[in-house]
Write a protein that holds these residues in place. Sequence first.
Motif, short mmCIF file in Angstrom:
data_model
loop_
_atom_site.label_atom_id
_atom_site.label_comp_id
_atom_site.label_asym_id
_atom_site.label_seq_id
_atom_site.Cartn_x
_atom_site.Cartn_y
_atom_site.Cartn_z
N UNK A 169 0.97 -1.30 -0.21
CA UNK A 169 -0.05 -0.03 -0.14
C UNK A 169 0.85 1.17 0.03
N UNK A 170 2.02 1.25 1.00
CA UNK A 170 2.89 2.54 0.92
C UNK A 170 3.51 2.53 -0.38
N UNK A 171 4.05 1.57 -1.34
CA UNK A 171 4.73 1.80 -2.43
C UNK A 171 3.70 2.12 -3.54
N UNK A 172 2.41 1.74 -3.35
CA UNK A 172 1.42 2.03 -4.19
C UNK A 172 1.18 3.62 -4.26
N UNK A 173 0.92 4.01 -2.96
CA UNK A 173 0.68 5.45 -2.62
C UNK A 173 1.99 6.35 -3.26
N UNK A 174 3.12 5.91 -3.23
CA UNK A 174 4.26 6.60 -3.64
C UNK A 174 4.36 6.53 -5.16
N UNK A 175 4.00 5.44 -5.92
CA UNK A 175 3.83 5.50 -7.36
C UNK A 175 3.02 6.26 -7.66
N UNK A 187 3.42 15.54 -22.61
CA UNK A 187 3.44 14.11 -22.29
C UNK A 187 2.28 13.47 -22.02
N UNK A 188 1.58 12.44 -22.85
CA UNK A 188 0.61 11.68 -22.59
C UNK A 188 0.76 10.39 -21.72
N UNK A 189 -0.05 9.94 -20.93
CA UNK A 189 0.25 8.84 -20.13
C UNK A 189 -0.76 7.74 -20.32
N UNK A 190 -0.75 6.70 -20.54
CA UNK A 190 -1.85 5.62 -20.58
C UNK A 190 -1.46 4.66 -19.72
N UNK A 191 -2.41 4.26 -18.75
CA UNK A 191 -1.97 3.32 -17.61
C UNK A 191 -3.32 2.39 -17.56
N UNK A 192 -2.75 1.00 -17.57
CA UNK A 192 -3.75 -0.28 -17.36
C UNK A 192 -3.31 -0.65 -15.85
N UNK A 193 -4.69 -0.53 -15.14
CA UNK A 193 -4.37 -0.73 -13.64
C UNK A 193 -5.63 -1.42 -13.17
N UNK A 194 -5.48 -2.36 -12.28
CA UNK A 194 -6.64 -3.09 -11.71
C UNK A 194 -6.94 -2.47 -10.22
N UNK A 196 -8.25 0.14 -8.22
CA UNK A 196 -9.34 1.29 -8.39
C UNK A 196 -8.94 2.38 -7.66
N UNK A 197 -8.26 2.22 -6.59
CA UNK A 197 -8.07 3.38 -5.55
C UNK A 197 -6.83 4.26 -6.23
N UNK A 198 -5.93 3.42 -6.77
CA UNK A 198 -4.79 3.99 -7.55
C UNK A 198 -5.20 4.86 -8.77
N UNK A 199 -5.98 4.28 -9.52
CA UNK A 199 -6.53 4.79 -10.70
C UNK A 199 -7.25 6.10 -10.49
N UNK A 200 -8.04 6.18 -9.16
CA UNK A 200 -8.83 7.27 -8.87
C UNK A 200 -7.94 8.43 -8.43
N UNK A 201 -6.71 8.12 -7.98
CA UNK A 201 -5.75 8.86 -7.47
C UNK A 201 -4.81 9.57 -8.72
N UNK A 202 -4.71 8.93 -9.75
CA UNK A 202 -3.78 9.32 -10.91
C UNK A 202 -4.56 9.79 -12.24
N UNK A 203 -5.76 9.15 -12.53
CA UNK A 203 -6.28 9.24 -13.63
C UNK A 203 -7.14 10.57 -13.89
N UNK A 204 -6.86 11.27 -15.07
CA UNK A 204 -7.68 12.50 -15.22
C UNK A 204 -9.08 11.86 -15.82
N UNK A 205 -9.17 10.92 -16.62
CA UNK A 205 -10.15 10.18 -17.29
C UNK A 205 -10.03 8.82 -17.13
#
Length: 236
Positions: A169-175, A187-194, A196-205
């Motif tokens: 969890x700590x490493x995920x928050x740091x990432x 720079x555009x960034x496209x992330x695949x991730x399972x 959802x809390x992480x996705x909510x933290x990073x993704x514009x859409x």
Amino acid sequence: MSALVVDALTVAFGRFTALDAVSLAVDQGEVRAVIGPNGAGKTTLLDVISGITKPVSGRVMLDDSIDLTKCSEAEIARAGVRRKFQKPSVFPALTVRENIEMGCGPALKARARVARVAAVLDEISLAPRAAVQAGALAHGEKQWLEIGMVLAAEPALLLLDEPVAGLSDAETAQTAALIRDLRRPDRAILVIEHDMAFVEAIADRVTVLHEGRTLYEGSMQGARGDARVIEVFLGR
Ligand SMILES: Nc1ncnc2c1ncn2[C@@H]1O[C@H](COP(=O)(O)OP(=O)(O)OP(=O)(O)O)[C@@H](O)[C@H]1O
Ligand SMILES: [Mg+2]
């Protein structure tokens, strides 16, 4: 201006349709997450963008100018598209600094290389670990180093396949903090991730794929309130 436009992309493996007329557009400077259940076609989408898989039909336009489906993997990399695969593939016997130097590519002159490596070490917060052998890093640090290796090429489009898989969890928050800091207008960034809390933290859409089709595109908050997304994915 769009950094990436995927237009009616269809991919088949034999008689199986893995992507069925998928369209999406990622803006310059945007962080976009692609989410969805197992087998939805997320990795297949990245495989087409990076030239590993060729579609049956459709286009993938970079900067409204190059159709990546017509390019080789090497041409796509030269155009500024870089991918971090799910499993870290750092060189364990080389130091953190040397690994990032590998990512710079051979064309960069010595002085520019030193500056770029220092900047990347800073971006991934591994400057204090620059002289450590990559094989001795913790799993999370290896993931960040791998992100650093692709950053060293100064990508215009960065593709990240499950960057927090297997992290604490700590490493995920740091990432998440790291990826938010990587956001730049060019720079555009496209992330695949399972996660959802992480996705909510990073993704514009987010783009929700399901069985090779786009089910939803918009904010993560909107996805959480979308009846179809809840039914096939988030509600499970
Ligand atoms: N080379 C291939 N040959 C045949 N079928 C394939 C191939 N690659 C992927 N598929 C199939 O295409 C579908 C989409 O796969 P894909 O790996 O893109 O899903 P995903 O969304 O990344 O899933 P996951 O979340 O499990 O990683 C799956 O049904 C998969 O079995
Ligand atoms: Mg996948």
